[in-house]
Enzyme design. Structure first.
Site, PDB file in Angstrom:
ATOM      1  N   ARG A   1       2.959   4.281  -9.553  1.00 17.63           N
ATOM      2  CA  ARG A   1       3.665   3.274  -8.749  1.00 17.63           C
ATOM      3  C   ARG A   1       4.990   2.837  -9.380  1.00 17.63           C
ATOM      4  NH1 ARG A   1       1.055   5.466  -6.175  1.00 17.63           N
ATOM      5  NH2 ARG A   1      -0.926   4.958  -5.192  1.00 17.63           N
TER       6      ARG A   1
ATOM      7  N   GLU B   1       1.786  -5.543  -8.637  1.00 16.80           N
ATOM      8  CA  GLU B   1       2.443  -4.329  -8.145  1.00 16.80           C
ATOM      9  C   GLU B   1       3.618  -4.748  -7.263  1.00 16.80           C
ATOM     10  OE1 GLU B   1      -0.041  -1.045  -6.890  1.00 16.80           O
ATOM     11  OE2 GLU B   1       1.177  -0.815  -5.072  1.00 16.80           O
TER      12      GLU B   1
ATOM     13  N   SER C   1      -1.502  -3.736  -1.595  1.00 17.48           N
ATOM     14  CA  SER C   1      -2.143  -4.125  -2.856  1.00 17.48           C
ATOM     15  C   SER C   1      -1.198  -4.997  -3.671  1.00 17.48           C
ATOM     16  CB  SER C   1      -2.514  -2.875  -3.663  1.00 17.48           C
ATOM     17  OG  SER C   1      -3.549  -2.197  -2.994  1.00 17.48           O
TER      18      SER C   1
HETATM   19  C1  LIG Z   1      -0.390  -2.741   4.888  1.00 17.35           C
HETATM   20  C2  LIG Z   1       0.224  -2.131   3.650  1.00 17.35           C
HETATM   21  C3  LIG Z   1      -0.323  -1.002   3.093  1.00 17.35           C
HETATM   22  C4  LIG Z   1       0.247  -0.425   1.944  1.00 17.35           C
HETATM   23  N1  LIG Z   1      -0.329   0.684   1.416  1.00 17.35           N
HETATM   24  C5  LIG Z   1       0.224   1.263   0.327  1.00 17.35           C
HETATM   25  C6  LIG Z   1      -0.342   2.452  -0.227  1.00 17.35           C
HETATM   26  O1  LIG Z   1      -1.323   2.982   0.256  1.00 17.35           O
HETATM   27  N2  LIG Z   1       0.252   2.988  -1.323  1.00 17.35           N
HETATM   28  C7  LIG Z   1       1.364   2.423  -1.900  1.00 17.35           C
HETATM   29  O2  LIG Z   1       1.869   2.966  -2.888  1.00 17.35           O
HETATM   30  N3  LIG Z   1       1.918   1.299  -1.391  1.00 17.35           N
HETATM   31  C8  LIG Z   1       1.382   0.701  -0.294  1.00 17.35           C
HETATM   32  N4  LIG Z   1       1.941  -0.435   0.218  1.00 17.35           N
HETATM   33  C9  LIG Z   1       3.078  -1.072  -0.475  1.00 17.35           C
HETATM   34  C10 LIG Z   1       4.476  -0.609  -0.033  1.00 17.35           C
HETATM   35  O3  LIG Z   1       4.457  -0.045   1.264  1.00 17.35           O
HETATM   36  C11 LIG Z   1       5.065   0.396  -1.031  1.00 17.35           C
HETATM   37  O4  LIG Z   1       5.218  -0.181  -2.320  1.00 17.35           O
HETATM   38  C12 LIG Z   1       6.426   0.949  -0.587  1.00 17.35           C
HETATM   39  O5  LIG Z   1       6.816   1.933  -1.509  1.00 17.35           O
HETATM   40  C13 LIG Z   1       7.540  -0.103  -0.499  1.00 17.35           C
HETATM   41  O6  LIG Z   1       8.618   0.487   0.225  1.00 17.35           O
HETATM   42  P1  LIG Z   1       9.690  -0.446   0.980  1.00 17.35           P
HETATM   43  O7  LIG Z   1      10.675   0.428   1.635  1.00 17.35           O
HETATM   44  O8  LIG Z   1       9.005  -1.432   1.825  1.00 17.35           O
HETATM   45  O9  LIG Z   1      10.380  -1.137  -0.289  1.00 17.35           O
HETATM   46  P2  LIG Z   1      10.647  -2.693  -0.551  1.00 17.35           P
HETATM   47  O10 LIG Z   1       9.361  -3.429  -0.496  1.00 17.35           O
HETATM   48  O11 LIG Z   1      11.738  -3.173   0.304  1.00 17.35           O
HETATM   49  O12 LIG Z   1      11.129  -2.615  -2.069  1.00 17.35           O
HETATM   50  C14 LIG Z   1      10.224  -2.284  -3.084  1.00 17.35           C
HETATM   51  C15 LIG Z   1      11.002  -1.966  -4.374  1.00 17.35           C
HETATM   52  O13 LIG Z   1      11.772  -0.781  -4.178  1.00 17.35           O
HETATM   53  C16 LIG Z   1      13.153  -1.042  -4.374  1.00 17.35           C
HETATM   54  N5  LIG Z   1      13.893  -0.262  -3.374  1.00 17.35           N
HETATM   55  C17 LIG Z   1      13.792  -0.313  -2.033  1.00 17.35           C
HETATM   56  N6  LIG Z   1      14.604   0.593  -1.464  1.00 17.35           N
HETATM   57  C18 LIG Z   1      15.237   1.224  -2.476  1.00 17.35           C
HETATM   58  C19 LIG Z   1      16.212   2.257  -2.544  1.00 17.35           C
HETATM   59  N7  LIG Z   1      16.719   2.843  -1.449  1.00 17.35           N
HETATM   60  N8  LIG Z   1      16.635   2.663  -3.766  1.00 17.35           N
HETATM   61  C20 LIG Z   1      16.153   2.110  -4.906  1.00 17.35           C
HETATM   62  N9  LIG Z   1      15.246   1.116  -4.899  1.00 17.35           N
HETATM   63  C21 LIG Z   1      14.786   0.678  -3.697  1.00 17.35           C
HETATM   64  C22 LIG Z   1      13.330  -2.554  -4.183  1.00 17.35           C
HETATM   65  O14 LIG Z   1      14.446  -3.037  -4.898  1.00 17.35           O
HETATM   66  C23 LIG Z   1      12.003  -3.061  -4.751  1.00 17.35           C
HETATM   67  O15 LIG Z   1      12.063  -3.123  -6.164  1.00 17.35           O
HETATM   68  C24 LIG Z   1       1.397  -1.023   1.367  1.00 17.35           C
HETATM   69  C25 LIG Z   1       1.966  -2.157   1.956  1.00 17.35           C
HETATM   70  C26 LIG Z   1       1.400  -2.711   3.093  1.00 17.35           C
HETATM   71  C27 LIG Z   1       2.033  -3.918   3.717  1.00 17.35           C
END
Ligand SMILES: Cc1cc2nc3c(=O)[nH]c(=O)nc-3n(C[C@H](O)[C@H](O)[C@H](O)COP(=O)(O)OP(=O)(O)OC[C@H]3O[C@@H](n4cnc5c(N)ncnc54)[C@H](O)[C@@H]3O)c2cc1C
Length: 304
Positions: free
Chosen positions: A173, A293, A223
């Site tokens: 992660r 996380e 999570s």
């Molecule tokens: C219902 C639900 C289920 C989920 N299931 C999972 C799962 O099964 N597995 C899992 O790993 N996660 C899961 N997640 C968590 C989440 O979806 C992941 O962590 C995902 O990678 C976050 O992506 P995001 O685009 O929403 O990033 P954000 O939440 O907007 O940002 C997360 C981090 O990434 C950075 N970031 C965002 N975009 C960029 C970019 N373009 N370049 C560099 N850094 C960037 C941000 O600065 C921040 O530090 C879940 C979330 C929810 C709500």
């Protein structure tokens, strides 16, 4: 406001001040961005990064906001959101080239229609591909890093770099992008031939399993805590008797103990307090201090 005026003249994407970030997170909490920028392309992105660096203005990048706890006071400086304005998907022979703002769901649909298999395990993760790569999101024993061939990123000075899979430093992660504060602009994902019907069936299976095990009816950030080595945070939280604990409208899910759900009007502060209570209870029971996380953005008070 000077930043707003300056950026409006320089960028072709969206620039707005005092924008509530609540709707930009899946937890549906958080205060405003002082200035929100949605770049229209890599040119805009480089300009805004350079602008912020030259003036020492804090710059925060968000994707789909599915792993964020933004404070109730919001985020000062410039918040760059990579979303629909940078979300092109191009299918090639054995790969998919995607811009950072593309949602995983859209990528899976395009991959299915083109018969590109190997990404199905990502079904149900509500992320942008940029956020997924930064976090090395994964499920079912696989992570997106396993499929990333290369990526284009922008560094803190607004310069563009090309990174190979190995240079992206994927871990559990996490990725090297956090340490380097580099921004993902586009990603090349590897895939292999698979029938659309087989892809659809596997995606549906993953989605059904999530529906069964996760409280998808409420806003959450998935999570909340990282799994400690050889353990799951959810099991430890359950053992500590923290399931169902509630502060205001923030509740430790009764369905999945590592989720904290927003029952309607939760505040970021309440979620933070509940996280701390869970950490304390688990630590008292097991001696393990759970590490978040989710990423905390903005100013969060030390909690008691
Ligand atoms: C219902 C639900 C289920 C989920 N299931 C999972 C799962 O099964 N597995 C899992 O790993 N996660 C899961 N997640 C968590 C989440 O979806 C992941 O962590 C995902 O990678 C976050 O992506 P995001 O685009 O929403 O990033 P954000 O939440 O907007 O940002 C997360 C981090 O990434 C950075 N970031 C965002 N975009 C960029 C970019 N373009 N370049 C560099 N850094 C960037 C941000 O600065 C921040 O530090 C879940 C979330 C929810 C709500």
């Amino acid at each position: 406001m000077a930043i707003l005026r300056d950026l409006l003249t320089r960028l072709s994407g969206r620039v707005e001040s005092n924008v509530s970030l609540r709707e930009y997170t899946t937890w549906r909490v958080g205060g405003p961005a002082e200035v929100l920028v949605e770049p229209a392309g890599i040119g805009d992105l480089c300009l805004v990064v350079e602008y912020a660096r030259e003036r020492d203005i804090p710059l925060t990048v968000i994707g789909n906001g599915s792993n964020l706890l933004i404070s109730d006071e919001g985020i000062g400086g410039i918040v760059v959101k990579l979303g629909p304005r940078m979300s092109r998907i191009v299918i090639g022979e054995g790969f998919i080239q995607v811009e950072a703002g593309a949602r995983l769901a859209g990528i899976l649909t395009a991959a299915r229609d083109a018969g590109c298999g190997g990404l199905e395990f990502l079904a149900g993760i509500p992320a942008s591909v940029g956020g997924a790569v930064a976090m090395n999101a994964g499920a079912n024993g696989l992570s997106i890093g396993d499929r990333v061939l290369e990526a284009t990123v922008v560094d803190l000075n607004g310069k563009v770099h090309f990174k190979t899979h190995d240079e992206l430093g994927f871990g559990y992660r996490t990725s090297a992008l956090h340490d380097e504060a580099a921004i993902v602009v586009s990603v090349k994902l590897g895939c292999f031939p698979k029938s659309a019907a087989a892809i659809r069936a596997e995606v549906e299976q993953h989605l059904a399993r999530r529906k069964q095990t996760q409280p998808l009816e409420y806003p959450s950030a998935g999570s909340v805590f990282r799994n400690p080595p050889g353990e799951t945070a959810g099991r430890l939280i359950e053992l500590a008797g923290a399931k169902g604990l509630r502060i205001g409208d923030a509740e430790v899910s009764r369905k999945h103990a590592n989720f904290i759900v927003n029952l309607g009007a939760a505040k970021s502060r309440e979620i933070r307090q509940l996280m701390f209570q869970v950490q304390r209870l688990v630590s008292e029971q097991t001696g393990i201090w759970l590490e978040p996380e989710v990423k905390l953005l903005g100013r969060h008070e030390a909690t008691e």
